[in-house]
Design an enzyme around this catalytic site. Structure first.
Site, PDB file in Angstrom:
ATOM      1  CB  VAL A 390      -0.722   0.092   0.867  1.00  0.00           C
ATOM      2  CG1 VAL A 390      -1.379   1.619   1.333  1.00  0.00           C
ATOM      3  CG2 VAL A 390      -2.074  -0.947   1.245  1.00  0.00           C
ATOM      4  CG  ASP A 497       8.470  -2.606 -13.728  1.00  0.00           C
ATOM      5  OD1 ASP A 497       7.699  -2.317 -15.093  1.00  0.00           O
ATOM      6  OD2 ASP A 497       8.373  -2.263 -12.841  1.00  0.00           O
TER       7      ASP A 497
END
Length: 635
Positions: A390, A497
């Site tokens: 989170v 990424d």
């Protein structure tokens, strides 16, 4: 103008900053001062200098050294030396060995305390797409000889005694964990200089010193790349963020009308928010080293107004002018004149509009602070869920906005990351999300970073951006990412990424790259294997899909996909294909189509990122320059 240290007529080789640039050799009049080395046209008969053709600031120089002559070189090109800075090598040919030695000695004396020195250099020329010394085919490839800023080559004994191993020449097979530029081991000549605060700074730790905008401070130490020790006028001492101050009597940063690192779209937004007829600012042009005046003009009864942008031009005699040919020796003189005279513009410059209230990010939340006490964090709201857990928006010490990644256990190789975090904190660039620190004394661990209010670029493209973005807006987003990645590339960092989902947008519309290098610490097999559904297949080149072979060139491929995301306003690449189909078809030559919003030049830049051979793809520095050229044409 600064007093010249040396002057000489040399032969200069063209720098070939673009691949299509011709190679030529021209005589130029070189002038060396303590601040820069500049070269000029000249009248050979009258021995008189004419217009300046180019210059390099002393503080940007990373290496000065001889160059071995090419085989069969003519006599006038036997005594070459090179000056290496951000834009590559500047090759200069002296008349004889004595003159060459004199200039190299003096240049090294002036730059010997510069930051960001190279540790290796190329002793031979870059010619016909190859380094003649080591046969590497990448222009930005690390050098093959060890360089010492003062004494030439380091001896083997001094290498052993330094305790600092020299970095190997990078290869595609192995990625070396990089270190940010190391500060000089000896005191900088700028220690003792007077600086002026551009922004207020409230101390974050007991070691910090408060800054008050426009007040003067004396620099005592510069041994940390990001934090300098300073003294205020009352005798108090402490550490200050170096990007909050500017040297007194030096540069445009002293003036409130100058907005550094602001692009055209941001300037228009700021001027229209202020909404004053004649509101203006001066910003960096999209062309490096150039400046633009952005001006808001409102007619009678006009509630909105229009923005005009005027490039500050220079004459052959290095004088400045705007719309009409009223010449000035300095930009401040030009601005002062046009504050009283429109002189061809739609309005005179009536009101200064400034972005100085927007503080730049600091490298960490205070000097020496990288381990953050979680008790100083307040969680306000959840922003989303990422690969590691989170992410929440919060406050540090109740007043500083931060983003907090709460790392779920088992998702990351934590010990390796914690060691890396100390290095990553020292990376600072206006187009990278700043890592402020970590909380590692409890589980889960937290990663605390700069907070950007407009969220991830992918969602910003889909939902937050106007329905009809301008060509300039889209290109500026791409430029932001290319410049952040060019900095990472210069530090030998591989992102692995890169995608729109891993870029964030601040409240001013600036795009910043985030999560660089974090994929190395993922423990999820489905993510780290190209066969897994979580692996970023849609952003991966053939060499990664087939062999898991990562390099800076695989980041270049991903950047091309990110450009496609920007110009389709956030669509999913290869949206009709599954991962297995993408692997099969991309390795056979499938490439994404040209988006409707992308013109031929933009699509050509995209396509250059998707070349089959990794070595043939451009560098991020080259991409940034290409985008800069297209952007300059639009303005």
């Amino acid at each position: 103008m600064s007093e010249s240290v040396l002057e000489e007529i040399f032969i200069k080789r063209s720098q070939q900053k673009k691949k299509t640039s011709p190679l030529n050799y021209k005589e130029r009049w070189f002038v060396l001062t303590q601040e820069k080395i500049a070269y000029y046209d000249f009248d050979a008969d009258k021995r008189k200098r004419k217009g300046m053709r180019g210059s390099v600031d002393m503080e940007k120089i990373k290496c000065v050294e001889t160059v071995q002559p090419e085989p069969n070189s003519p006599q006038e090109r036997m005594y070459a030396f090179q000056i290496i800075y951000d834009e590559g090598p500047l090759y200069i040919f002296a008349k004889n060995e004595d003159v060459r030695a004199q200039w190299i000695k003096k240049l090294k004396e002036i730059v010997c305390y510069n930051k960001d020195f190279m540790q290796k250099y190329h002793p031979c020329f870059w010619a016909d797409g190859i380094w003649l010394c080591c046969k590497q085919e990448v222009k930005q490839a690390m050098g093959c000889k060890v360089w010492d800023s003062k004494n030439g080559f380091r001896s083997k004994a001094s290498q052993r005694g330094s305790g600092k191993p020299l970095p190997p020449t990078p290869t595609e097979e192995k990625t070396v964990r990089p270190l940010p530029p190391q500060p000089p081991e000896t005191p900088s000549p700028s220690a003792g200089m007077t600086v002026i605060a551009e922004y207020n700074y409230a101390p974050m730790t007991s070691q910090d010193l408060e800054l008050k905008k426009d007040e003067e401070y004396t620099i005592l130490e510069m041994t940390d790349h990001n934090w300098w020790k300073a003294r205020d006028k009352y005798g108090s001492e402490g550490y200050i963020p170096c990007n909050y101050v500017v040297e007194a009597e030096n540069g445009l940063e002293r003036f409130d009308w100058y907005s550094k690192n602001m692009n055209r779209s941001q300037a228009e937004k700021l001027l229209k928010t202020e909404n004053k007829d004649g509101g203006f600012l001066v910003r960096d042009s999209s062309k490096a080293g150039k400046y633009t005046v952005s001006l808001l003009s409102k007619g009678v009864g006009d509630t909105g107004g229009i923005c005009k942008h005027y490039n500050i031009c220079t004459t052959a005699q290095s004088q400045y002018y705007l719309a009409e040919r009223h010449f000035f020796s300095t930009i401040p003189e030009l601005i002062n004149y046009h504050q009283h005279n429109a002189a061809g513009m739609v309005s005179r410059l009536k009101y200064i509009v400034s972005n100085r209230a927007l503080h730049p990010s600091t490298a960490g939340l205070g000097y020496g602070l990288w381990e953050i006490n979680p008790r100083n964090l307040t969680f306000i709201k959840e922003l989303g869920t990422g690969q590691f857990g989170v992410v929440k928006y919060g406050k540090w010490q109740g007043k500083h906005d931060v983003a907090i990644k709460m790392i779920k256990e088992g998702s990351m190789s934590e010990d390796d990351f914690i060691e890396e975090a100390k290095i990553m904190m020292k990376l600072r660039h206006e187009n990278l999300v700043q890592l402020y620190g970590v909380c590692t004394k409890q589980r889960p661990i937290y990663i605390v970073t700069e907070f950007l209010s407009n969220g991830c670029l992918q969602m910003y493209l889909r939902e937050g951006l106007t329905q009809h973005p301008t060509a300039v807006q889209l290109l500026e987003m791409c430029k932001d990412v290319s410049e952040g990645m060019a900095y990472l590339e210069s530090q030998q960092y591989i992102h692995r990424d890169l995608a729109a989902r891993n870029c964030l947008v601040d409240g001013n519309g600036t795009v910043k790259v985030t999560d660089f290098g974090l994929s190395r610490y993922v423990l999820d097999d489905e993510y780290t294997s190209s066969a897994g559904s979580k692996f970023p297949v849609r952003w991966s080149p053939p060499e990664v899909l087939l062999y898991c072979k990562f390099s800076s060139k695989s980041d270049i491929w991903a950047y091309g996909i990110l450009l496609w995301e920007v110009y389709t306003l956030g669509r999913l690449p290869y949206e009709r294909l599954n991962n297995n189909e993408i692997v099969d078809q991309v390795t056979r030559g499938l490439r994404l189509f040209r988006p409707q919003l992308a013109n031929d030049k933009v699509y050509s830049i995209m396509s250059s990122c998707w070349l089959d051979k990794a070595d043939e793809r451009p560098t991020f520095q080259e991409l940034a320059l290409s985008i800069q050229d297209v952007l300059y044409e639009l303005q």
